[in-house]
Design a protein around this motif. Structure first.
Motif, PDB file in Angstrom:
ATOM      1  N   LEU A 167      16.678  51.374   5.599  1.00  0.00           N
ATOM      2  CA  LEU A 167      16.178  50.875   4.329  1.00  0.00           C
ATOM      3  C   LEU A 167      15.807  49.396   4.471  1.00  0.00           C
ATOM      4  N   PRO A 168      14.962  48.868   3.581  1.00  0.00           N
ATOM      5  CA  PRO A 168      14.493  47.481   3.725  1.00  0.00           C
ATOM      6  C   PRO A 168      15.599  46.434   3.778  1.00  0.00           C
ATOM      7  N   GLU A 169      16.718  46.677   3.120  1.00  0.00           N
ATOM      8  CA  GLU A 169      17.767  45.660   3.071  1.00  0.00           C
ATOM      9  C   GLU A 169      18.634  45.608   4.326  1.00  0.00           C
ATOM     10  N   VAL A 170      18.528  46.620   5.203  1.00  0.00           N
ATOM     11  CA  VAL A 170      19.442  46.694   6.342  1.00  0.00           C
ATOM     12  C   VAL A 170      19.208  45.558   7.341  1.00  0.00           C
ATOM     13  N   ALA A 171      17.960  45.337   7.758  1.00  0.00           N
ATOM     14  CA  ALA A 171      17.685  44.308   8.775  1.00  0.00           C
ATOM     15  C   ALA A 171      18.145  42.923   8.332  1.00  0.00           C
ATOM     16  N   PRO A 172      17.801  42.453   7.111  1.00  0.00           N
ATOM     17  CA  PRO A 172      18.293  41.126   6.716  1.00  0.00           C
ATOM     18  C   PRO A 172      19.807  41.065   6.570  1.00  0.00           C
ATOM     19  N   GLU A 173      20.425  42.153   6.126  1.00  0.00           N
ATOM     20  CA  GLU A 173      21.881  42.164   6.007  1.00  0.00           C
ATOM     21  C   GLU A 173      22.547  42.006   7.373  1.00  0.00           C
ATOM     22  N   GLN A 174      21.932  42.598   8.406  1.00  0.00           N
ATOM     23  CA  GLN A 174      22.499  42.541   9.752  1.00  0.00           C
ATOM     24  C   GLN A 174      22.039  41.310  10.533  1.00  0.00           C
ATOM     25  N   GLY A 175      21.085  40.569   9.974  1.00  0.00           N
ATOM     26  CA  GLY A 175      20.564  39.404  10.677  1.00  0.00           C
ATOM     27  C   GLY A 175      19.633  39.751  11.818  1.00  0.00           C
ATOM     28  N   TRP A 176      18.998  40.927  11.768  1.00  0.00           N
ATOM     29  CA  TRP A 176      18.117  41.385  12.838  1.00  0.00           C
ATOM     30  C   TRP A 176      16.704  40.867  12.661  1.00  0.00           C
ATOM     31  N   ASP A 177      16.014  40.627  13.775  1.00  0.00           N
ATOM     32  CA  ASP A 177      14.574  40.468  13.738  1.00  0.00           C
ATOM     33  C   ASP A 177      13.947  41.850  13.959  1.00  0.00           C
ATOM     34  N   GLN A 178      12.613  41.906  14.066  1.00  0.00           N
ATOM     35  CA  GLN A 178      11.943  43.205  14.189  1.00  0.00           C
ATOM     36  C   GLN A 178      12.383  43.948  15.447  1.00  0.00           C
ATOM     37  N   LEU A 179      12.423  43.252  16.574  1.00  0.00           N
ATOM     38  CA  LEU A 179      12.781  43.883  17.836  1.00  0.00           C
ATOM     39  C   LEU A 179      14.198  44.439  17.792  1.00  0.00           C
ATOM     40  N   GLU A 180      15.125  43.651  17.263  1.00  0.00           N
ATOM     41  CA  GLU A 180      16.518  44.105  17.187  1.00  0.00           C
ATOM     42  C   GLU A 180      16.659  45.309  16.262  1.00  0.00           C
ATOM     43  N   ALA A 181      15.911  45.311  15.164  1.00  0.00           N
ATOM     44  CA  ALA A 181      15.982  46.429  14.233  1.00  0.00           C
ATOM     45  C   ALA A 181      15.429  47.698  14.861  1.00  0.00           C
ATOM     46  N   VAL A 182      14.301  47.583  15.564  1.00  0.00           N
ATOM     47  CA  VAL A 182      13.718  48.759  16.208  1.00  0.00           C
ATOM     48  C   VAL A 182      14.636  49.288  17.300  1.00  0.00           C
ATOM     49  N   ASP A 183      15.195  48.400  18.111  1.00  0.00           N
ATOM     50  CA  ASP A 183      16.123  48.844  19.161  1.00  0.00           C
ATOM     51  C   ASP A 183      17.340  49.528  18.556  1.00  0.00           C
ATOM     52  N   SER A 184      17.859  48.984  17.453  1.00  0.00           N
ATOM     53  CA  SER A 184      19.002  49.611  16.793  1.00  0.00           C
ATOM     54  C   SER A 184      18.624  50.987  16.251  1.00  0.00           C
ATOM     55  N   ALA A 185      17.415  51.103  15.696  1.00  0.00           N
ATOM     56  CA  ALA A 185      16.964  52.398  15.185  1.00  0.00           C
ATOM     57  C   ALA A 185      16.808  53.406  16.318  1.00  0.00           C
ATOM     58  N   ILE A 186      16.350  52.951  17.483  1.00  0.00           N
ATOM     59  CA  ILE A 186      16.248  53.847  18.643  1.00  0.00           C
ATOM     60  C   ILE A 186      17.628  54.370  19.019  1.00  0.00           C
ATOM     61  N   ARG A 187      18.628  53.507  19.007  1.00  0.00           N
ATOM     62  CA  ARG A 187      20.003  53.945  19.284  1.00  0.00           C
ATOM     63  C   ARG A 187      20.497  54.892  18.191  1.00  0.00           C
ATOM     64  N   LYS A 188      20.206  54.543  16.947  1.00  0.00           N
ATOM     65  CA  LYS A 188      20.632  55.391  15.837  1.00  0.00           C
ATOM     66  C   LYS A 188      20.018  56.786  15.951  1.00  0.00           C
ATOM     67  N   ALA A 189      18.801  56.859  16.485  1.00  0.00           N
ATOM     68  CA  ALA A 189      18.128  58.150  16.639  1.00  0.00           C
ATOM     69  C   ALA A 189      18.795  59.023  17.691  1.00  0.00           C
ATOM     70  N   GLY A 190      19.624  58.414  18.537  1.00  0.00           N
ATOM     71  CA  GLY A 190      20.354  59.205  19.513  1.00  0.00           C
ATOM     72  C   GLY A 190      20.023  58.924  20.960  1.00  0.00           C
ATOM     73  N   TRP A 191      19.118  57.969  21.238  1.00  0.00           N
ATOM     74  CA  TRP A 191      18.780  57.648  22.617  1.00  0.00           C
ATOM     75  C   TRP A 191      19.798  56.665  23.183  1.00  0.00           C
ATOM     76  N   SER A 192      20.428  57.028  24.302  1.00  0.00           N
ATOM     77  CA  SER A 192      21.474  56.198  24.896  1.00  0.00           C
ATOM     78  C   SER A 192      21.052  55.588  26.226  1.00  0.00           C
ATOM     79  N   GLY A 193      19.840  55.888  26.668  1.00  0.00           N
ATOM     80  CA  GLY A 193      19.363  55.336  27.927  1.00  0.00           C
ATOM     81  C   GLY A 193      18.798  53.936  27.763  1.00  0.00           C
TER      82      GLY A 193
END
Length: 246
Positions: free
Chosen positions: A182-208
């Motif tokens: 959701l839009p509020e997640v990245a600012p709450e976590q202090g993420w920039d775009q790259l960090e948010a996308v990488d976190s979403a990739i992990r959240k999706a289930g990719w561990s490599g």
């Protein structure tokens, strides 16, 4: 884009006026009645149709501490508000696999946030969105497919990996990954775009390993939301004022 999403994307769409405390009260009431077998209060708001999320947070007893996530599930498929909010209030309370089911003793520590989603757009790249404005919905194929799939962009990237990917298997050909924030997640976590996308990739289930090639293969759908939050105390006053007991 669906008809509903097209309507939501219009300037001045009615999402703004529909994001009301009554939506949170209705969601809280669904959970309260499910846990206590109480009689629900009838909804008293227009029954529009929107994509939505219901979030439960636990408030800390220590001053200055931010609320802690207790459950959050929603849908990008437009839902009638009255039924959709009640349904996803219970799904997020009882079926978020990251947490145990919410129990009755926790009610007084909870707050409820309802998010109504709007302005869906396909992003041009994984960086084509704004922190604090957009939420993101990502999807990407199994990285083993990147060795045989066309590059998502012909433009060279200084961060691209030259290492060869493993050949895809029958299982990986069928597998894809997806996640959203959701839009509020990245600012709450202090993420920039790259960090948010990488976190979403992990959240999706990719561990490599997350390479630049993988990031460039990610399809991003950006969107905005309107949200409202109420506490247990506010809900309890609302329910009492409408003839219910807590």
């Amino acid at each position: 884009m669906s008809i509903v999403e097209s309507e939501l994307a219009k300037p001045g769409a009615e999402v703004e006026q529909f994001c009301l405390p009554e939506h949170c009260f209705h969601s809280f009431d669904a959970l309260f009645c499910a846990l206590t077998s109480s009689k629900p209060i009838s909804a008293n708001f227009p029954d529009g149709t929107y994509p939505l999320f219901v979030t439960w947070n636990t408030r800390s007893s220590r001053p200055g501490r931010s609320p802690r996530l207790r459950g959050c599930i929603g849908t990008f498929e437009p839902q009638p508000l009255r039924d959709g909010l009640a349904e996803y209030a219970l799904i997020s309370a009882f079926r978020d696999h990251r947490f145990k089911k919410i129990e009755e003793w926790e009610l007084e520590s909870l707050e409820c946030t309802v998010s109504l989603l709007m302005d869906f757009e396909d992003a041009a790249s994984y960086l084509d969105w704004t922190v604090g404005v957009h939420g993101i919905q990502i999807s990407f194929p199994h990285p083993s497919l990147l060795a045989i799939s066309p590059s998502p962009s012909s433009a060279p990237s200084p961060l691209s990996s030259n290492s060869a990917s493993a050949l895809p298997t029958r299982a990986s050909l069928k597998h894809s990954f997806s996640a959203c924030y959701l839009p509020e997640v990245a600012p709450e976590q202090g993420w920039d775009q790259l960090e948010a996308v990488d976190s979403a990739i992990r959240k999706a289930g990719w561990s490599g390993r997350i390479s630049e090639d993988l990031r460039r293969a990610v399809k991003v759908r950006r969107y905005q939301s309107r949200h409202c939050t109420v506490s247990w105390e506010e809900y309890a006053r609302w329910r009492t004022a409408h003839g219910g007991s807590v």
